[in-house]
Design a protein around this motif. Structure first.
Motif, PDB file in Angstrom:
ATOM      1  N   VAL A 119       1.542  23.683  19.334  1.00 23.56           N
ATOM      2  CA  VAL A 119       2.311  23.933  18.111  1.00 23.56           C
ATOM      3  C   VAL A 119       1.375  24.202  16.940  1.00 23.56           C
ATOM      4  O   VAL A 119       1.622  25.091  16.119  1.00 23.56           O
ATOM      5  CB  VAL A 119       3.253  22.745  17.817  1.00 23.56           C
ATOM      6  N   TYR A 140      -0.007  27.662  17.229  1.00 17.85           N
ATOM      7  CA  TYR A 140       1.065  28.635  16.953  1.00 17.85           C
ATOM      8  C   TYR A 140       1.314  28.770  15.442  1.00 17.85           C
ATOM      9  O   TYR A 140       1.309  29.877  14.897  1.00 17.85           O
ATOM     10  CB  TYR A 140       2.322  28.165  17.679  1.00 17.85           C
ATOM     11  N   ILE A 197       2.719  31.270  23.602  1.00 20.07           N
ATOM     12  CA  ILE A 197       4.153  31.509  23.754  1.00 20.07           C
ATOM     13  C   ILE A 197       4.446  31.837  25.207  1.00 20.07           C
ATOM     14  O   ILE A 197       3.689  32.565  25.855  1.00 20.07           O
ATOM     15  CB  ILE A 197       4.615  32.692  22.858  1.00 20.07           C
ATOM     16  N   ILE A 241       9.960  21.225  17.578  1.00 19.51           N
ATOM     17  CA  ILE A 241       9.649  22.439  18.330  1.00 19.51           C
ATOM     18  C   ILE A 241       9.442  22.066  19.792  1.00 19.51           C
ATOM     19  O   ILE A 241       8.665  21.156  20.121  1.00 19.51           O
ATOM     20  CB  ILE A 241       8.395  23.132  17.758  1.00 19.51           C
ATOM     21  N   VAL A 257       8.164  22.607  23.609  1.00 17.56           N
ATOM     22  CA  VAL A 257       7.052  23.208  24.341  1.00 17.56           C
ATOM     23  C   VAL A 257       7.264  22.951  25.826  1.00 17.56           C
ATOM     24  O   VAL A 257       8.041  22.083  26.225  1.00 17.56           O
ATOM     25  CB  VAL A 257       5.694  22.631  23.894  1.00 17.56           C
ATOM     26  N   VAL A 308       4.701  27.252  23.367  1.00 21.10           N
ATOM     27  CA  VAL A 308       5.883  27.075  22.523  1.00 21.10           C
ATOM     28  C   VAL A 308       7.064  27.850  23.103  1.00 21.10           C
ATOM     29  O   VAL A 308       6.937  29.014  23.477  1.00 21.10           O
ATOM     30  CB  VAL A 308       5.594  27.547  21.086  1.00 21.10           C
ATOM     31  N   GLY A 367       9.054  30.887  20.729  1.00 15.75           N
ATOM     32  CA  GLY A 367       8.147  31.145  19.608  1.00 15.75           C
ATOM     33  C   GLY A 367       8.282  32.549  19.056  1.00 15.75           C
ATOM     34  O   GLY A 367       7.994  32.793  17.888  1.00 15.75           O
ATOM     35  N   PRO A 378      10.828  28.440  15.552  1.00 15.32           N
ATOM     36  CA  PRO A 378      11.284  28.938  16.847  1.00 15.32           C
ATOM     37  C   PRO A 378      12.784  28.733  16.998  1.00 15.32           C
ATOM     38  O   PRO A 378      13.332  27.724  16.556  1.00 15.32           O
ATOM     39  CB  PRO A 378      10.480  28.086  17.835  1.00 15.32           C
TER      40      PRO A 378
END
Length: 321
Positions: free
Chosen positions: A43, A46, A62, A114, A116, A125, A128, A183
């Motif tokens: 994260v 990202y 991603i 978020i 994952v 992710v 994403g 996301p």
């Protein structure tokens, strides 16, 4: 060139080629090595990539790999110009595969979780790159981040502002649906057109040209001498004695794109015009043909439309009664 010289040249060329190949391999391996080893690292990588407008770094964490048409540094820079990302903080949660993230995106203070998932030997992710289906696109010559799109297309974009537009400078575009700031699961958008300042000027020019043409009428009922004109002097005047002066103040008119009021695709680019304009008019009254001419002003309600997609936009008046 001697054989020794040729040998040296070929050796140098071979060495350069080898260095290039090794560098390419190392770059490829480094891209693979970007794969995050922990959910938090995924994260953080990202979000940092989004902040830096580094599309490749964001894509490296991603999964699955989406269509990359709008997942580029160029598009990300536009998104960051509209809404910079900063104050990034990420932390583990008690739930596996979920990371808590706090950051700013433009004016939004984002506090979200978020998801994952495992990807190879690392973490990536989920969602994403947001899958966006263009459900409705009521815009002439529509575009997204400057590139052509069509109704029904499915595109992938990073979270953040979405620059919808038109390749026709008479129009702007806006989405009726908020762009995600994190996301997001697959979503649909509806996009409608608005008049740009250039479009407003084009409509005004078309209306002014129509009024100027109608000022050539010489009858109390202007349409009887100049077809398509609707101004009318409700007074007794000698035939052919009326002198109209076209309005120059159009501030009483309202312009409305027809499709934005519930129209459909066939109405794209058509602007409805309605409102009052003030004519100056002089005439000879038929009850005093030898007397002085009368000069006055007369407010008239104007209704009609302009098709801005036409080669030369013109105003078409509609009867008001």
């Amino acid at each position: 060139m001697t054989r020794r010289a040729w040998t040296i040249v070929l050796g140098v060329v071979a060495l350069v080629v080898a260095i290039v190949l090794v560098s390419a391999l190392l770059v490829g391996l480094s891209r693979e090595d970007v794969r995050a080893r922990t959910p938090v690292e995924a994260v953080r990588t990202y979000l940092t990539a989004l902040a830096d407008a580094d599309a490749s770094a964001a894509l490296s964490v991603i999964t699955p790999r989406p269509d990359e048409r709008f997942l580029t540094d160029r598009v990300l820079r536009q998104q960051r110009d509209d809404a910079p990302v900063g104050d990034i903080r990420v932390a583990e949660t008690a739930r596996p595969g979920v990371v808590r993230a706090r950051y700013r995106m433009g004016a939004d203070a984002v506090d979200t979780e978020i998801s994952v998932r495992r990807a190879g030997d690392g973490w990536a992710v989920v969602d994403g790159a947001v899958e966006v289906r263009i459900e409705s696109l009521l815009v002439p010559r529509p575009s997204l981040f400057g590139a052509e799109v069509a109704q029904g297309d499915t595109v992938f974009v990073f979270p953040g502002p979405q620059r919808w537009g038109s390749r026709d400078t008479d129009f702007l575009a806006r989405s009726l649906d908020d762009a995600p700031v994190a996301p997001h699961a697959p979503m649909s958008v509806r996009v409608v057109a608005e008049l740009s300042p250039t479009g407003v000027a084009a409509v005004s020019d078309a209306v002014s040209a129509h009024l100027t043409r109608c000022a050539g009428a010489t009858q109390a009922d202007a349409g009887s001498s100049v077809p398509g004109c609707t101004q009318r002097l409700f007074r007794s005047a000698v035939d052919g004695s009326v002198k109209w002066t076209a309005p120059t103040d159009l501030s009483g008119l309202r312009y409305l794109l027809r499709q934005s009021a519930g129209g459909d695709e066939k109405d794209l680019g058509i602007v409805d015009v309605a409102g009052a304009v003030r004519w100056r008019v002089a005439y000879t009254p038929d009850y005093d043909k030898d007397g002085p001419r009368v000069e006055t002003t007369d407010d008239q309600y104007l209704v009609g439309h302009v098709d801005l997609t036409a080669g030369k936009p013109t105003f078409t008046a509609e009867p008001t009664a």
